[in-house]
Design a protein around this motif. Structure first.
Motif, PDB file in Angstrom:
ATOM      1  N   THR A 163       0.877  -1.314  -0.215  1.00 48.75           N
ATOM      2  CA  THR A 163       0.075  -0.053  -0.002  1.00 48.75           C
ATOM      3  C   THR A 163       0.985   1.245  -0.144  1.00 48.75           C
ATOM      4  O   THR A 163       1.716   1.305   0.698  1.00 48.75           O
ATOM      5  N   ALA A 209       0.625  10.651   3.185  1.00 47.18           N
ATOM      6  CA  ALA A 209       1.545  10.831   4.397  1.00 47.18           C
ATOM      7  C   ALA A 209       2.807  11.806   3.962  1.00 47.18           C
ATOM      8  O   ALA A 209       3.299  12.073   2.901  1.00 47.18           O
ATOM      9  N   THR A 248       6.203  -0.795   7.449  1.00 47.15           N
ATOM     10  CA  THR A 248       6.073   0.404   6.712  1.00 47.15           C
ATOM     11  C   THR A 248       7.528   1.064   6.521  1.00 47.15           C
ATOM     12  O   THR A 248       8.107   1.325   7.511  1.00 47.15           O
ATOM     13  N   ASP A 297       0.985   5.190   0.564  1.00 45.73           N
ATOM     14  CA  ASP A 297       0.274   6.425   1.292  1.00 45.73           C
ATOM     15  C   ASP A 297       0.831   7.558   0.659  1.00 45.73           C
ATOM     16  O   ASP A 297       1.903   8.020   1.326  1.00 45.73           O
TER      17      ASP A 297
END
Length: 284
Positions: A246, A251, A272, A248
């Motif tokens: 994923t 962010a 992450t 983002d």
């Protein structure tokens, strides 16, 4: 990136039948009806086979049919199942580069008594010169902010005895150099084949890190065991699972999240990565 079907055969009629049976599976049909499916192959007609597999061209046509690649697609003219796929608007663009590590791969010799399954082919190649040039061009001309490079066999993990880029040490180092020299922002490797899932990190001498996310266990998995990998980040997952990446974009900085989830959608691995070279849209 994994074994699309299990078909150790030289019989192309049998191979066609095996692909057709896979297409009839309800779960596979549901997946294809709900999302776009892209991919490359791992074994292409015989276990761990490379360029010596005599039906590789015919087998390539079958896998392209299986993935619904159009008859006029440039991939039909290439020797090898490699392709690129770009998605997202300018500034939030991801490019998926899928490599073929089988069609041009040089031979390796089985080690009948050692802990490793194969003797390393020190000077052997994996991709073939046409694919190497194509890869460099795809990286050099890319306008994407994130690059996901798919290789069916693991490139970073090097200690296990099975099929891997480390069986071809010069080619493995060449892959790392090509990615590093391209100067593209944020490149990550994706791999399969192993029937386990894990995240690995290759640390370069200059301080840069190249991550590899291995997701392999959607229908088959290895029993829980200790598997050496000095590059591993987090746990080894030996269970039925699927991998999820994923991005983002909102962010600050942009993040890339790697997840391995089990049959009940439970989280088995979660990591992450902050993409420090990127800023969210509208950022300075």
């Amino acid at each position: 990136m994994d074994d699309n079907v299990y078909a150790d055969t030289l019989n192309m009629t049998a191979l066609d039948s095996i692909y057709a049976r896979q297409n009839r599976r309800p779960g596979h049909r549901a997946l294809r009806e709900s999302t776009r499916v892209i991919g490359t192959w791992d074994d292409h007609g015989a276990n761990d086979a490379g360029c010596s597999y005599p039906k590789r061209d015919r087998s390539q046509a079958h896998v392209l049919d299986f993935m619904d690649v159009s008859e006029d697609h440039p991939g039909r003219e290439r020797a090898g199942v490699y392709s690129t796929h770009t998605c997202g608007p300018p500034g939030k663009r991801a490019k998926v580069i899928l490599l073929d590590t089988r069609h041009h791969r040089d031979p390796i010799t089985r080690d009948p008594i050692g802990r490793q399954r194969y003797f390393p082919n020190e000077e052997g190649d994996i991709l073939g010169e046409a694919q190497w040039e194509w890869l460099k061009r795809e990286l050099r001309t890319s306008t994407a902010q994130v690059h996901l490079i798919g290789t069916s066999i693991q490139a970073v993990s090097s200690q296990h005895p099975w099929a891997k880029c480390a069986n071809f040490p010069q080619a493995r180092e060449r892959l790392f150099r090509v990615i590093d020299a391209s100067g593209v922002p944020e490149a990550v490797l994706l791999s399969g084949d192993r029937h386990i899932s894990e995240l690995s990190r290759h640390d370069e001498a200059a301080g840069d890190s190249l991550y590899e996310f291995t997701s392999s266990g959607l229908t088959h998995h290895a029993p829980m065991h200790e598997a050496a990998n000095r590059h591993r980040v987090g746990p080894l997952v030996a269970a039925l699972n699927y991998g999820l990446v994923t991005i983002d974009w909102a962010a600050d900085p942009v993040t890339l999240r790697f997840e391995v989830r089990g049959t009940d959608n439970e989280t088995l691995l979660d990591h992450t990565l902050s993409l420090s070279a990127l800023r969210p849209s509208g950022g300075s």
